[in-house]
Write an enzyme that holds these catalytic residues in place. Structure first.
Site, PDB file in Angstrom:
ATOM      1  CG  LEU A 155     -84.896 -42.558   8.206  1.00  0.00           C
ATOM      2  CD1 LEU A 155     -84.444 -43.968   7.880  1.00  0.00           C
ATOM      3  CD2 LEU A 155     -83.879 -41.868   9.120  1.00  0.00           C
ATOM      4  CD  GLU A 185     -98.981 -32.510 -10.846  1.00  0.00           C
ATOM      5  OE1 GLU A 185     -99.881 -31.688 -10.968  1.00  0.00           O
ATOM      6  OE2 GLU A 185     -98.704 -33.060  -9.770  1.00  0.00           O
ATOM      7  N   GLY A 207     -93.373 -40.895  -8.370  1.00  0.00           N
ATOM      8  CA  GLY A 207     -92.788 -42.208  -8.618  1.00  0.00           C
ATOM      9  C   GLY A 207     -91.555 -42.525  -7.796  1.00  0.00           C
ATOM     10  CD  GLU A 208     -88.199 -45.529  -5.017  1.00  0.00           C
ATOM     11  OE1 GLU A 208     -88.560 -44.736  -4.145  1.00  0.00           O
ATOM     12  OE2 GLU A 208     -87.004 -45.708  -5.298  1.00  0.00           O
ATOM     13  CB  SER A 263     -85.175 -38.688  -3.828  1.00  0.00           C
ATOM     14  OG  SER A 263     -85.882 -38.812  -2.623  1.00  0.00           O
ATOM     15  CB  CYS A 299     -96.660 -39.678  -0.457  1.00  0.00           C
ATOM     16  SG  CYS A 299     -96.193 -39.223  -2.125  1.00  0.00           S
ATOM     17  CB  CYS A 358     -95.796 -43.876  -6.612  1.00  0.00           C
ATOM     18  SG  CYS A 358     -94.351 -44.461  -5.702  1.00  0.00           S
ATOM     19  CB  CYS A 408     -88.695 -31.507  -8.727  1.00  0.00           C
ATOM     20  SG  CYS A 408     -89.412 -32.824  -7.789  1.00  0.00           S
ATOM     21  CB  CYS A 421     -91.954 -32.954  -0.737  1.00  0.00           C
ATOM     22  SG  CYS A 421     -90.456 -32.037  -0.848  1.00  0.00           S
ATOM     23  CB  CYS A 465     -95.261 -43.326   1.359  1.00  0.00           C
ATOM     24  SG  CYS A 465     -93.773 -44.171   0.805  1.00  0.00           S
TER      25      CYS A 465
HETATM   26  N1  SAH Z   1     -90.096 -42.122  -4.245  1.00  0.00           N
HETATM   27  C1  SAH Z   1     -89.008 -41.245  -3.956  1.00  0.00           C
HETATM   28  C2  SAH Z   1     -89.142 -39.858  -4.559  1.00  0.00           C
HETATM   29  C3  SAH Z   1     -90.486 -39.170  -4.496  1.00  0.00           C
HETATM   30  S1  SAH Z   1     -91.014 -38.502  -2.964  1.00  0.00           S
HETATM   31  C4  SAH Z   1     -88.758 -41.184  -2.479  1.00  0.00           C
HETATM   32  O1  SAH Z   1     -89.483 -41.810  -1.704  1.00  0.00           O
HETATM   33  O2  SAH Z   1     -87.792 -40.547  -2.062  1.00  0.00           O
HETATM   34  C5  SAH Z   1     -89.959 -37.143  -2.671  1.00  0.00           C
HETATM   35  C6  SAH Z   1     -89.902 -36.720  -1.187  1.00  0.00           C
HETATM   36  O3  SAH Z   1     -91.149 -36.137  -0.778  1.00  0.00           O
HETATM   37  C7  SAH Z   1     -89.675 -37.904  -0.240  1.00  0.00           C
HETATM   38  O4  SAH Z   1     -88.634 -37.595   0.657  1.00  0.00           O
HETATM   39  C8  SAH Z   1     -90.974 -38.018   0.507  1.00  0.00           C
HETATM   40  O5  SAH Z   1     -90.763 -38.537   1.806  1.00  0.00           O
HETATM   41  C9  SAH Z   1     -91.466 -36.586   0.521  1.00  0.00           C
HETATM   42  N2  SAH Z   1     -92.908 -36.455   0.725  1.00  0.00           N
HETATM   43  C10 SAH Z   1     -93.885 -37.275   0.291  1.00  0.00           C
HETATM   44  N3  SAH Z   1     -95.094 -36.836   0.696  1.00  0.00           N
HETATM   45  C11 SAH Z   1     -94.880 -35.705   1.409  1.00  0.00           C
HETATM   46  C12 SAH Z   1     -95.738 -34.781   2.057  1.00  0.00           C
HETATM   47  N4  SAH Z   1     -97.066 -34.938   2.048  1.00  0.00           N
HETATM   48  N5  SAH Z   1     -95.158 -33.724   2.665  1.00  0.00           N
HETATM   49  C13 SAH Z   1     -93.829 -33.541   2.658  1.00  0.00           C
HETATM   50  N6  SAH Z   1     -92.976 -34.369   2.021  1.00  0.00           N
HETATM   51  C14 SAH Z   1     -93.484 -35.446   1.425  1.00  0.00           C
END
Ligand code: SAH
Length: 358
Positions: free
Chosen positions: A218, A97, A164-165, A196, A124, A117, A110, A351, A121
């Protein structure tokens, strides 16, 4: 098997080698890439400054195949602003996406760097669907081309905040970025491109001098909390992030953005804000607070093998008064703090909500 390669998968250097090996000039590669990425001509026969034999040779070896947009959903943000989430099918059938956000003059895409991924986390959605594979540079670039062509607009900003990362697929991301940021090709300036990351410090060191904007997710103010939500923290704890940032004279006026997803009663107290103030300096970082976006549980297909346990965490979004207080506390300490109200939330394009299915 198709004996032809997609031309979008070649770097300038690779196309130069191809030209040299086929009795053409190195400079022809630049001309061809300019036709494709700048003039958007997807037909070798129309490249009038390329010799006929080279055009024939290109026709034999390359095609213009790209992934396909198979679905889109749009959310209006008021005042002419809107976002569109695109579902894109790759040539092997996997799906990713991308989210387009039109906000005044800024037209941001974006992009995804992987299908799925590996970082897991647990707040996410993408992370909860596991990992399929890395995207190729062609698949990263084509997200921009497809959506520019679909909407007949020019993308001004790119953020690697989709699925993804990016630093876990760095070689393809770098290859794509060479074409994306080259003023002769796609031409999006490096300062308008944000990478990011969840904080893979060794890889951050590899890109720190490349002048892209860097954002680090963070999401917690101490290791005890961060370990509970981001497995990467066991390898690169918060001290490593602090050190990377404070060592970074190279960042110049380009501060690092720290992304911080606010989860109710987990990481959103004034004490958490105080911990952040102790760790970081307003000279080096700015904060991007992201109210937590709920998982799209209703729309999860039965065929997708999700880690059910992650969905039992029942995270909730911090309420407005609490996140405003959190922002105030950081701002009083001198930090620039933006609350990022995720665009595209109602279409699950916010996000952490991307999962690669309709
Ligand atoms: N892997 C990368 C980029 C993808 S995530 C990274 O970790 O930065 C992009 C952003 O979305 C990150 O800052 C992540 O912390 C945030 N994110 C992930 N899940 C989320 C959620 N359920 N609600 C709000 N932000 C979220």
């Amino acid at each position: 098997m198709d004996s032809q390669n997609s031309i979008f998968n070649l770097s300038l250097k690779e196309l130069e080698n191809f030209c040299i090996n086929n009795s053409a000039k190195k400079f022809n590669a630049f001309q061809i890439m300019k036709w494709i990425y700048n003039a958007k001509i997807y037909d070798f026969n129309s490249m009038t400054n390329i010799s006929k034999p080279l055009r024939e040779c290109l026709n034999l070896n390359f095609n213009f195949k790209m992934p396909e947009i198979i679905n889109s959903s749009r959310e209006s943000g008021g005042e002419g602003n809107y976002s569109i989430k695109y579902l894109i099918k790759l040539n092997d059938g996997s799906a990713i996406e991308s989210v387009f956000i039109d906000y005044g003059k800024r037209k941001t895409l974006c992009v995804s760097s992987q299908a799925g991924c590996k970082m897991l986390c647990n707040f996410c959605t993408t992370g909860n669907f596991g990992f399929q594979r890395n995207l190729t540079s062609e698949e990263i670039i084509s997200q921009i081309i497809l959506i520019e062509n679909e909407l007949k607009i020019k993308i001004t900003n790119v953020v690697f905040m989709g699925m993804g990362e990016p630093l876990d697929n760095l070689s393809e991301v770098k290859k794509a970025l060479e074409i994306i940021s080259d003023a002769n090709f796609i031409g999006i300036a490096r300062r308008k491109i944000t990478i990011s990351t969840c904080g893979i410090i060794d890889k951050l060191n590899e890109i720190k001098d490349l002048k892209y904007k860097i954002a680090i997710s963070l999401n917690a103010s101490n290791n005890y909390l961060r370990n509970q939500i981001m497995p990467i923290n066991k390898k690169y704890p918060i001290e490593d992030i602090v050190k990377f940032i404070s060592d970074g004279k190279y960042f110049g006026h380009n501060k690092i953005t720290l992304e911080y997803v606010l989860i109710k009663d987990f990481n959103d107290s004034i004490n958490n804000a105080k911990e952040l103030i102790k760790l970081f300096s307003p000279q080096n970082v700015k904060f991007n607070l992201i109210p937590f976006n709920k998982f799209d549980i209703e729309n999860i297909g039965e065929t997708v093998n999700i880690n059910q346990k992650q969905f039992e965490n029942n995270y909730e979004r911090t309420n407005e008064t609490v996140y405003n207080n959190f922002q105030d506390k950081l701002m009083k300490a001198g930090f620039v703090v933006i609350i990022r109200h995720s665009k595209a939330q109602s279409i699950y394009g916010g996000c952490g909500q991307l999962k690669g299915s309709a």
